[in-house]
Design a protein around this motif. Structure first.
Motif, short mmCIF file in Angstrom:
data_model
loop_
_atom_site.label_atom_id
_atom_site.label_comp_id
_atom_site.label_asym_id
_atom_site.label_seq_id
_atom_site.Cartn_x
_atom_site.Cartn_y
_atom_site.Cartn_z
N VAL A 1 -61.90 79.34 -70.40
CA VAL A 1 -62.29 77.84 -70.02
C VAL A 1 -63.31 77.07 -70.80
O VAL A 1 -64.47 77.56 -71.04
N THR A 2 -62.91 76.01 -71.22
CA THR A 2 -63.80 74.92 -72.18
C THR A 2 -65.01 74.63 -71.25
O THR A 2 -64.62 73.67 -70.30
N PRO A 3 -66.28 74.50 -71.61
CA PRO A 3 -67.41 73.91 -70.77
C PRO A 3 -67.07 72.38 -70.92
O PRO A 3 -66.78 71.74 -71.79
N ASP A 4 -66.92 71.81 -69.54
CA ASP A 4 -66.56 70.52 -69.35
C ASP A 4 -67.58 69.63 -68.34
O ASP A 4 -67.41 68.63 -68.08
N LEU B 1 -71.25 76.27 -67.91
CA LEU B 1 -71.19 76.61 -69.16
C LEU B 1 -70.63 78.00 -69.75
O LEU B 1 -70.24 78.81 -68.69
N SER B 2 -70.43 77.91 -70.83
CA SER B 2 -69.54 79.20 -71.46
C SER B 2 -70.71 80.37 -71.32
O SER B 2 -71.85 80.16 -71.29
N ALA B 3 -70.09 81.69 -71.26
CA ALA B 3 -70.95 82.71 -71.13
C ALA B 3 -72.05 82.86 -72.22
O ALA B 3 -73.16 83.33 -72.27
N ALA C 1 -77.56 82.22 -74.47
CA ALA C 1 -78.47 81.53 -75.66
C ALA C 1 -79.56 80.78 -74.71
O ALA C 1 -80.61 80.91 -75.08
N LEU C 2 -79.08 79.85 -73.75
CA LEU C 2 -80.09 79.13 -73.06
C LEU C 2 -80.98 80.03 -72.39
O LEU C 2 -82.39 79.79 -72.34
#
Length: 558
Positions: free
Chosen positions: A309-312, A316-318, A323-324
């Motif tokens: 699923v693309t972040p929309d 957020l993606s895994a 990273a964050l």
């Protein structure tokens, strides 16, 4: 007897300024100097100060209307250099200066206007920092001096090549400030025929770092110091810059595309959901940072997108989450040793300044500063937006980061942490004996962690129970680096400093408003929104029964 006060923006009204001029501006100030040199008479020979050269002395006419930070009165502008020399790299170096001397109405005081970035140019010759954007020190009657930090810049503020000369490193770190201040005071004394009665310093960012140098190395030279968003342990902050860039690159090789605005807005909304009302007001501002650290859990509170699923804007993606989380935890070695500090989870991360630092300045300035100015020995000069800059941060190893910033050799005998650090940050006897230090820091600062500054101040208070008598910290919720962010980011910190120094009125609160140029102001906020900034560790909470969320009067510090 000491008193405390709340300070409001614009407190230095035209009436007050006129009164200062009439009475000399305070104890020991001079309304009419006994002698005043003609501007054209200010020459190298006439001043006869060792190492100091005057390049020009020009009578400058007044410009602009009152109430503007860019306006100024008629004055004598003196430019020149101190300690001209040739570096070991064959380049010419000197501590460049610009001093402004009011033609009339001098208030008898001295104002050092701080530097910025990698220096190399005069940053703020009128002295606007910490005055709320409505005036400047020259307009208030101060003799103002500023410096280029000991070198000239050749890359639009991103030139670190001076780091190949050890003396230029020391000048940038602390020595330009320490050398120029007494010489500039002598110029003022000779020009007016009397020594200044008070001396102040203000600056933000690198200028905030220099404020800490003033407080720790040259406190005998200043009565009052403001250090805004200070680059405390600045070489360690550069490690964090490179660390952040590496983390963003795991999401997208083009780090500008690692997080879309909607991704950061999602994180901000989840922070607000858990932390906004901790202070009693759901107003888009998180003032209770300690409470938020407990209440907000990034791992569980920010949804992760399902595989594929693309972040929309709803998740957020895994890889984005990993990273964050690493960015906000701060840089560490592979063994888990902490290299800098963690960061406050603050909704101000949606500010334009936050993304600009993380995606543009960090990969450039981080690599340039680390490779050329902090590392011993330095690498070949790194240009901004160059393959060399990219290669440097890509190949930088956290496990050897401290080797770079604590290293010395026969040529570079001071490490980066030596020439950029406070010699003893928890022991400030000269400041305690003579002066006052006011520090402010935005909690959504993307380059210098407000947690790092707050940790230092807490340790100072723990070591010296009287610390608040000479040093105070004000956190600015939501503010990015020296301004911007979802914050009341405009405030006059200088008036309370002067009153603290000259009247013994220690500031407990400073009232801040939304800056006129703050593009990050949420649409729901009034353009006149105001909030109290509180002397740390206090924070603003809604008064019992108060309903006006646009007014500072509805809040109290506790």
């Amino acid at each position: 007897m000491n008193q405390t006060k709340t300070y409001f923006p614009g407190a230095l009204s035209l009436v007050a300024i006129g009164a200062l001029s009439a009475c000399g501006g305070g104890d020991g100030d001079v309304a009419t100097p006994p002698v005043q040199m003609a501007c054209a008479s200010v020459t190298t020979a006439a001043l006869n100060l060792s190492g100091l050269a005057v390049a020009s002395a020009v009578s400058t006419a007044a410009s602009g209307a009152g109430g503007l930070a860019s306006s100024y009165p008629a004055h004598c502008q003196v430019k020149g250099a101190v300690n001209q020399r040739t570096g070991i790299d064959g380049k010419s170096y000197a501590i460049g200066y610009d001093i402004r001397l009011p033609a009339s109405g001098w208030n008898g005081k001295f104002f050092y206007s701080g530097d910025g970035g990698l220096d190399g140019a005069i940053n703020d010759p009128l002295g606007t920092s910490a005055l709320g954007g409505k005036t400047n020190a020259l307009s208030l009657g101060y003799a103002v001096v500023s410096s280029d930090g000991g070198h000239t810049d050749g890359a639009g503020g991103l030139d670190g090549s001076f780091g190949l000369d050890p003396q230029a490193r020391a000048d940038y770190g602390y020595n330009a400030l320490g050398t120029l201040t007494p010489l500039a005071k002598k110029i003022v004394t000779q020009f007016y025929g009397v020594a200044p009665s008070r001396a102040y310093y203000t600056g933000c960012s690198k200028g905030g770092h220099s404020g800490l140098m003033a407080a720790s190395r040259f406190a005998d030279q200043f009565d009052g110091i403001i250090a805004g968003n200070p680059g405390m342990d600045l070489p360690k902050a550069s490690i964090a810059q490179i660390h952040d860039t590496q983390q963003f690159a795991t999401v997208n090789a083009n780090i500008a595309n690692a997080f879309a605005a909607k991704d950061l807005a999602l994180v901000a909304s989840k922070i607000l959901a858990k932390c906004d009302a901790l202070d009693g007001a759901a107003d888009g501002i998180v003032t209770d940072q300690a409470g938020c650290k407990t209440a907000f859990n990034f791992s569980t509170d920010v949804p992760q997108c399902a595989t594929g699923v693309t972040p929309d804007g709803t998740c957020l993606s895994a890889v984005q989450k990993t990273a964050l989380a690493a960015v906000f935890a701060g840089p560490k070695t592979s063994a888990g040793d902490v290299l800098y500090a963690d960061w406050a989870w603050d909704p101000g991360l949606v500010g334009g300044g936050w993304s600009f630092w993380k995606t543009f300045l960090n990969p450039n300035l981080g690599a340039i500063a680390m490779g050329n100015v902090w590392a011993t020995p330095p690498v070949a000069p790194i240009g901004p937006m160059s393959a060399a800059a990219t290669s440097y941060w890509q190949n930088f190893k956290m496990d050897t980061a401290y080797t770079a910033i604590y290293g010395t050799n026969a040529t570079f005998t001071q490490s980066a942490m030596d020439f950029m650090g406070m010699p003893d940050p928890l022991n400030l006897p000269a400041l305690k004996a003579k002066g006052k230090l006011l520090v402010y820091h935005g909690t959504a600062d993307p380059v210098f962690s407000s947690n790092h500054t707050a940790s230092w101040y807490s340790r100072l208070q723990a070591k010296d129970t009287a610390a608040a008598s000479y040093a105070r910290l004000f956190l600015v919720p939501g503010m990015n680096h020296c301004g911007g962010g979802t914050a009341t980011d405009s405030f006059d910190a200088f008036t309370p400093l002067v009153d603290w120094v000259e009247k013994g009125s220690a500031p407990d609160t400073i009232v801040a408003t939304v800056g006129a140029g703050n593009a990050d102001k949420p649409a729901a906020w009034s353009s006149t929104r105001s909030r109290p900034l509180c002397a740390y560790p206090k924070h603003a909470v809604l008064r019992s029964g108060a309903t006006d969320l646009e007014s500072a009067a509805s809040f109290v510090c506790q």
